[in-house]
Design a protein around this motif. Structure first.
Motif, short mmCIF file in Angstrom:
data_model
loop_
_atom_site.label_atom_id
_atom_site.label_comp_id
_atom_site.label_asym_id
_atom_site.label_seq_id
_atom_site.Cartn_x
_atom_site.Cartn_y
_atom_site.Cartn_z
N TRP A 1 -16.04 -23.21 58.36
CA TRP A 1 -15.55 -21.89 58.77
C TRP A 1 -15.92 -20.83 57.76
N TYR A 2 -15.90 -21.22 56.48
CA TYR A 2 -16.07 -20.24 55.41
C TYR A 2 -16.44 -21.01 54.16
N HIS A 3 -17.17 -20.37 53.27
CA HIS A 3 -17.34 -20.97 51.94
C HIS A 3 -17.80 -19.90 50.98
N ARG A 4 -17.62 -20.15 49.73
CA ARG A 4 -18.28 -19.38 48.69
C ARG A 4 -18.56 -20.36 47.58
N PRO A 5 -19.59 -20.10 46.78
CA PRO A 5 -19.91 -21.06 45.73
C PRO A 5 -18.71 -21.24 44.81
N ALA A 6 -18.42 -22.47 44.46
CA ALA A 6 -17.26 -22.73 43.61
C ALA A 6 -17.57 -23.89 42.69
N THR A 7 -17.43 -23.68 41.40
CA THR A 7 -17.62 -24.78 40.46
C THR A 7 -16.44 -24.86 39.49
N GLY A 8 -16.16 -26.08 39.07
CA GLY A 8 -15.04 -26.32 38.16
C GLY A 8 -13.90 -26.98 38.92
N GLU A 9 -13.72 -28.28 38.67
CA GLU A 9 -12.69 -29.02 39.41
C GLU A 9 -11.50 -29.36 38.50
N ARG A 10 -10.32 -29.31 39.07
CA ARG A 10 -9.16 -29.88 38.37
C ARG A 10 -8.24 -30.55 39.38
N SER A 11 -7.55 -31.58 38.90
CA SER A 11 -6.64 -32.29 39.80
C SER A 11 -5.29 -31.59 39.80
N ILE A 12 -4.46 -31.86 40.81
CA ILE A 12 -3.08 -31.39 40.73
C ILE A 12 -2.19 -32.62 40.68
N ASP A 13 -1.15 -32.53 39.86
CA ASP A 13 -0.36 -33.75 39.68
C ASP A 13 0.99 -33.68 40.36
N VAL A 14 1.13 -32.79 41.36
CA VAL A 14 2.38 -32.80 42.12
C VAL A 14 2.38 -34.02 43.04
N ASP A 15 3.57 -34.34 43.52
CA ASP A 15 3.72 -35.40 44.50
C ASP A 15 2.85 -35.10 45.71
N GLN A 16 2.00 -36.03 46.13
CA GLN A 16 1.16 -35.76 47.29
C GLN A 16 0.84 -37.05 48.02
N THR A 17 0.65 -36.91 49.30
CA THR A 17 0.33 -38.07 50.13
C THR A 17 -1.14 -38.40 49.99
N ASN A 18 -1.95 -37.35 49.92
CA ASN A 18 -3.40 -37.50 49.83
C ASN A 18 -3.82 -37.07 48.44
N GLU A 19 -5.13 -36.91 48.20
CA GLU A 19 -5.53 -36.47 46.87
C GLU A 19 -6.18 -35.10 46.95
N SER A 20 -5.53 -34.13 46.34
CA SER A 20 -6.07 -32.77 46.38
C SER A 20 -6.72 -32.42 45.06
N VAL A 21 -7.89 -31.76 45.13
CA VAL A 21 -8.62 -31.32 43.96
C VAL A 21 -8.84 -29.82 44.10
N ILE A 22 -8.52 -29.06 43.06
CA ILE A 22 -8.71 -27.61 43.11
C ILE A 22 -10.08 -27.29 42.53
N VAL A 23 -10.84 -26.48 43.27
CA VAL A 23 -12.19 -26.14 42.82
C VAL A 23 -12.23 -24.66 42.48
N ALA A 24 -12.55 -24.38 41.25
CA ALA A 24 -12.74 -23.00 40.77
C ALA A 24 -11.53 -22.11 41.06
N GLU A 25 -10.37 -22.67 41.17
CA GLU A 25 -9.14 -21.92 41.49
C GLU A 25 -9.25 -21.16 42.81
#
Ligand code: ADP
Ligand code: MG
Length: 439
Positions: free
Chosen positions: A108-132
């Protein structure tokens, strides 16, 4: 970049078969529910970038675990934040929507994004934040679909709905004749967002401490407007419900009561048994005719509303379009009465009050409960007003029985998954029954 399914090279297949599940699962999910059994088998693979592959792995029970993999050398392991798998998926979005070898990418949408970090909240799946900017959510266990999110988000995008973190893309995979499974979802990242089990409890506490109704009324009204704009954006999917669907809804609700009675024990069971006859009577009276149905959220409560604040301005957005996890996939995409979402959200404002009883035993329930009702009423009033010309979408007669069905499901959920939640349905059931009519 092309969307290329490698079909899993023999070397990759062999490396995966040798790997331990522990090296393949998200660290937060390496124990607990839904663990795979037996050895992993690779049933499909998609090149993400050099040395990075998305593997669709099956366990001996035939369950499907999508895994972003680092394939350098002769061993494979799950990609971690920083390895670039989430960035690579966002790069794929640049090439637009396409299908290949069972994989289906919706962009649907994108923009270039670099820089990954994990989030350590309780989650069912695994979410990774890219470039904030974006969140890539890798599905932990991909059930047979159809998953409701891709088609629901597509409809909302088509109609310009802005009350959600902007969806960027979805990756699904299917092995015919089975339906597509959701592998990953990419959405805008909303920094500083809190969910309603935090912000609504805070606002209700403020209202109860000060005796001022305004904070409670304000948040209820904001959420009412948000849910109405959501349903208006989905109005194109509306159609009259059939009598058979209405009858199934009613018998399903009665079955939810039976199930709750069957799985509860101790105090929860006593409360249910004590109110069984009255509950059954309300559910049995649920109207089955003359109702509009449409695509809905399906699992709406304050916890699905994110709030961010900038100065005096609060922004509310809806999240989690996974639908109701306790109903089968085909039902999750089926049109439902708008009253289902309305009842879920309205009832959750009462539950916020009950959470506050627990967290702040010093606050007088005789003050807290009426404040929760203020928020709930403000929600309903603002919802109706904002639905405006589409008020026909709301069948008011269904709000009370559907709220009651929701409480039955919460008994079951507490008994089977989360015992510490049981105090909420235990207090909510008598409270709901004591209030006649819609309000
Ligand atoms: P899961 O399915 O793994 O439980 P959720 O989508 O429910 O994942 O998200 C987990 C938590 O992450 C939510 O409770 C919410 O607080 C936060 N969250 C979800 N979506 C976003 C977003 N787009 N931006 C910021 N935070 C989010
Ligand atoms: Mg969630």
């Amino acid at each position: 970049m092309s969307l290329r399914a490698t079909g899993a090279s023999p070397a990759l297949t062999a490396a995966i078969a040798r790997a331990d599940w522990a090296a393949l699962l998200p660290p937060l999910r390496a124990h607990g529910d839904e663990q795979p059994v037996g050895r992993p088998t690779c049933v499909a693979a998609l090149d993400l970038a050099d040395g990075l592959v998305l593997g669709v792995l099956e366990d001996r029970a035939g369950r499907t675990y999508p895994v972003p993999l680092v394939t350098a050398g002769s061993e494979v392991r799950r990609a971690r934040a920083g390895d670039g798998a989430a960035e690579a998926l966002i790069d794929l979005l640049a090439g637009g929507s396409r299908e290949r070898d069972g994989f289906e990418l919706t962009a649907w949408y994108h923009r270039p994004a670099t820089g990954e970090r994990s989030i350590d909240v309780d989650q069912t799946n695994e979410s990774v934040i890219v470039a904030e900017h974006a969140v890539v959510k890798w599905t932990f266990l991909a059930d047979e679909g159809p998953h409701p999110a891709p088609s629901l988000l597509a409809e909302l995008e088509r109609n310009g709905f802005t009350g959600m973190p902007r969806p960027w893309g979805a990756l699904q995979w299917r092995s015919p004749p089975s339906s597509p499974r959701l592998i990953a979802l990419v959405t805008e990242y909303v920094p500083g967002a809190e969910d309603g089990w935090t912000w609504a409890v805070e606002e209700l506490r403020t209202a109860a401490q000060s005796g001022e109704e305004e904070p409670a009324r304000r948040v209820g009204a904001s959420v009412g407007e948000l849910v109405a704009s959501f349903h208006r954006a989905l109005a194109g999917t509306a159609r009259p419900s059939t009598t058979a669907e209405g009858a199934a809804r009613r018998s399903g609700a009665l079955a939810d009561l039976d199930r709750a009675l069957a799985v509860t024990s101790g105090r929860a069971h006593e409360v249910l048994a004590c109110h069984e006859a009255e509950t059954r009577a309300v559910l049995r009276d649920m109207p089955i005719d003359d109702t509009e149905v449409l695509r809905v959220h399906g699992d709406l409560h304050v916890g699905q509303v994110l709030r961010t604040r900038a100065g005096a301005t609060s922004t509310y957005t809806l999240t989690d379009f996974d639908g109701n996890p306790v109903v089968p996939p085909q039902e999750r995409i089926r049109e439902q009465p708008a009253a289902l979402d309305v009842a879920g959200m309205a009832q959750s404002f009462r539950h916020v009050g009950l959470v506050l009883h627990k967290h702040d035993p010093d606050l007088d329930p005789a003050v807290v409960d009426p404040m929760a009702e203020v928020a709930r009423s403000a929600f309903l009033d603002a919802y109706r007003q904002a639905l405006a010309s589409r008020l026909d979408l709301l069948d008011e007669r269904l709000v009370r029985p559907l709220a009651l069905r929701q409480v039955c499901r919460e008994f079951t959920y507490a008994a089977t998954h989360l015992p510490r939640w049981s105090y909420v349905p235990e207090a909510a059931l008598p409270m709901l029954l004591a209030r006649g009519g819609l309000r």
